[in-house]
Design an enzyme around this catalytic site. Structure first.
Site, short mmCIF file in Angstrom:
data_model
loop_
_atom_site.label_atom_id
_atom_site.label_comp_id
_atom_site.label_asym_id
_atom_site.label_seq_id
_atom_site.Cartn_x
_atom_site.Cartn_y
_atom_site.Cartn_z
CG ASP A 1 -1.94 -1.18 1.12
OD1 ASP A 1 -2.34 -1.53 0.00
OD2 ASP A 1 -2.30 -1.73 2.18
CB THR B 1 -10.05 -6.66 9.13
OG1 THR B 1 -9.37 -6.01 8.06
CG2 THR B 1 -10.03 -8.15 8.91
CD GLU C 1 -22.22 -9.19 -19.04
OE1 GLU C 1 -22.65 -10.20 -18.42
OE2 GLU C 1 -21.60 -9.29 -20.12
NE ARG D 1 -2.27 0.48 7.86
CZ ARG D 1 -3.51 0.82 8.21
NH1 ARG D 1 -3.79 2.07 8.49
NH2 ARG D 1 -4.45 -0.11 8.30
CG ASP E 1 -7.64 -6.51 -1.52
OD1 ASP E 1 -8.81 -6.92 -1.72
OD2 ASP E 1 -7.27 -5.95 -0.46
CG LEU E 2 -8.07 -4.29 -7.93
CD1 LEU E 2 -8.03 -4.23 -9.45
CD2 LEU E 2 -7.41 -3.06 -7.34
CE LYS E 3 -11.13 -5.14 0.52
NZ LYS E 3 -9.76 -4.68 0.22
CG PHE F 1 -19.97 -4.35 -4.63
CD1 PHE F 1 -20.76 -5.47 -4.42
CD2 PHE F 1 -20.51 -3.10 -4.37
CE1 PHE F 1 -22.07 -5.35 -3.94
CE2 PHE F 1 -21.82 -2.96 -3.90
CZ PHE F 1 -22.60 -4.09 -3.68
CG ASP F 2 -20.48 -2.21 -11.09
OD1 ASP F 2 -21.69 -2.14 -11.41
OD2 ASP F 2 -19.67 -1.28 -11.25
O1 C5P Z 1 -1.81 -1.97 6.83
P1 C5P Z 1 -2.66 -3.16 7.13
O2 C5P Z 1 -1.88 -4.35 7.62
O3 C5P Z 1 -3.86 -2.83 7.98
O4 C5P Z 1 -3.21 -3.57 5.68
C1 C5P Z 1 -4.20 -4.52 5.47
C2 C5P Z 1 -4.45 -4.67 4.00
O5 C5P Z 1 -5.44 -5.65 3.81
C3 C5P Z 1 -4.93 -3.41 3.30
O6 C5P Z 1 -4.33 -3.39 2.02
C4 C5P Z 1 -6.43 -3.59 3.18
O7 C5P Z 1 -6.94 -3.01 2.00
C5 C5P Z 1 -6.54 -5.09 3.09
N1 C5P Z 1 -7.80 -5.67 3.55
C6 C5P Z 1 -8.27 -5.50 4.84
N2 C5P Z 1 -9.46 -6.06 5.21
C7 C5P Z 1 -10.18 -6.78 4.34
C8 C5P Z 1 -9.70 -6.98 3.05
C9 C5P Z 1 -8.50 -6.40 2.68
O8 C5P Z 1 -7.60 -4.86 5.65
N3 C5P Z 1 -11.29 -7.38 4.72
#
Ligand code: C5P
Length: 236
Positions: free
Chosen positions: A17, A119, A74, A213, A66-68, A70-71
């Site tokens: 990130d 999370t 199609e 992080r 990880d672009l999740k 959602f739409d």
């Molecule tokens: O910095 P940190 O360890 O919190 O990063 C967690 C990564 O996981 C981020 O890139 C976040 O977008 C991703 N993520 C998340 N919870 C989810 C899905 C993905 O924190 N349910």
């Protein structure tokens, strides 16, 4: 407890990130002696499109995109189609049955993970969105649907991993963000609410942990990686 035999170098997926492709490449070069799994999310993808994704794969590493998605079904189907032949290992989607089914239609060899409940969400966040189930029940409900629809796995916090593993079995891949080192494991320290250590997550059933992080902002990312890997090894 998972029975999957996963190399320790693939247990931790480092979330890249960062705002610029060069920073992402520097981080990969620093970490690649210890891990060969990297996550490209919204920030980096906006900054580099597939450049960094292709670069990581060309170096012989794995990518979780990880672009999740959602739409409408199609649109999700066509977006997954853009990813499925690029060598990406895991991609994330979410939504109802029709959306997940559409994604499954075009996934090819790509493994799909359904995001259950972010999370960064706690109970109060679900209530604020009008949802009445507990976080754990909603995670289980969504994971069960995802599995029934053919998804390879789910993204959930480590707090639900044990119940997911117990109720849904070993076939499901569980990928767990919200990882914090043991010493500062309090929720509320940043935006993540359902937090757990890397070792606990794996011990209770996760296959992979996603760590951003705590590694990317550390003065010594390798030391953090080594400590987390040691904690994982000690639990399996
Ligand atoms: O910095 P940190 O360890 O919190 O990063 C967690 C990564 O996981 C981020 O890139 C976040 O977008 C991703 N993520 C998340 N919870 C989810 C899905 C993905 O924190 N349910």
């Amino acid at each position: 407890m998972t029975c999957k035999n996963i190399d320790i170098k693939e247990r931790i997926i480092v979330a890249l990130d960062v705002e610029h492709p060069d920073l992402a490449k520097d981080m990969v070069k620093r970490c690649e002696s210890h891990t060969r799994y990297f996550k490209v999310g919204l920030q980096l993808f906006m900054a580099s499109y597939f450049e960094v994704v292709d670069w990581i794969i060309d170096r012989g590493h794995k990518v979780m995109l990880d672009l999740k998605f959602f739409d409408i079904p199609e649109t999700v189907k066509l977006a997954v189609e853009q990813v499925n032949s690029r060598g990406v290992s895991l991609a994330t989607i979410h939504g109802n049955d029709a959306i997940i089914r559409a994604a499954m239609e075009s996934r090819g060899d790509l493994q799909l993970l359904a995001v259950t409940v972010l999370t960064s969400f706690g109970e109060e966040d679900l209530r604020a969105m009008g949802m009445t189930q507990s976080v754990e029940d909603l995670v289980l409900f969504r994971a069960r649907r995802a599995l029934e629809l053919g998804c390879d796995g789910v993204v959930s916090s480590g707090l639900e991993a044990e119940r997911l593993r117990r109720d849904l079995g070993d076939k499901l891949l569980i990928v767990t963000p919200g990882i914090r080192p043991g010493l500062n494991i309090s929720d509320g320290a940043d935006d993540q609410k359902r937090v757990i250590t890397a070792g606990r997550a794996i011990a209770t059933g996760a296959d992979h942990v996603v760590v951003g992080r705590p590694i990317t902002k550390a003065d010594d990312p390798i030391r953090v990686l080594e400590e987390m890997q040691q904690e994982i090894v000690d639990t399996i």
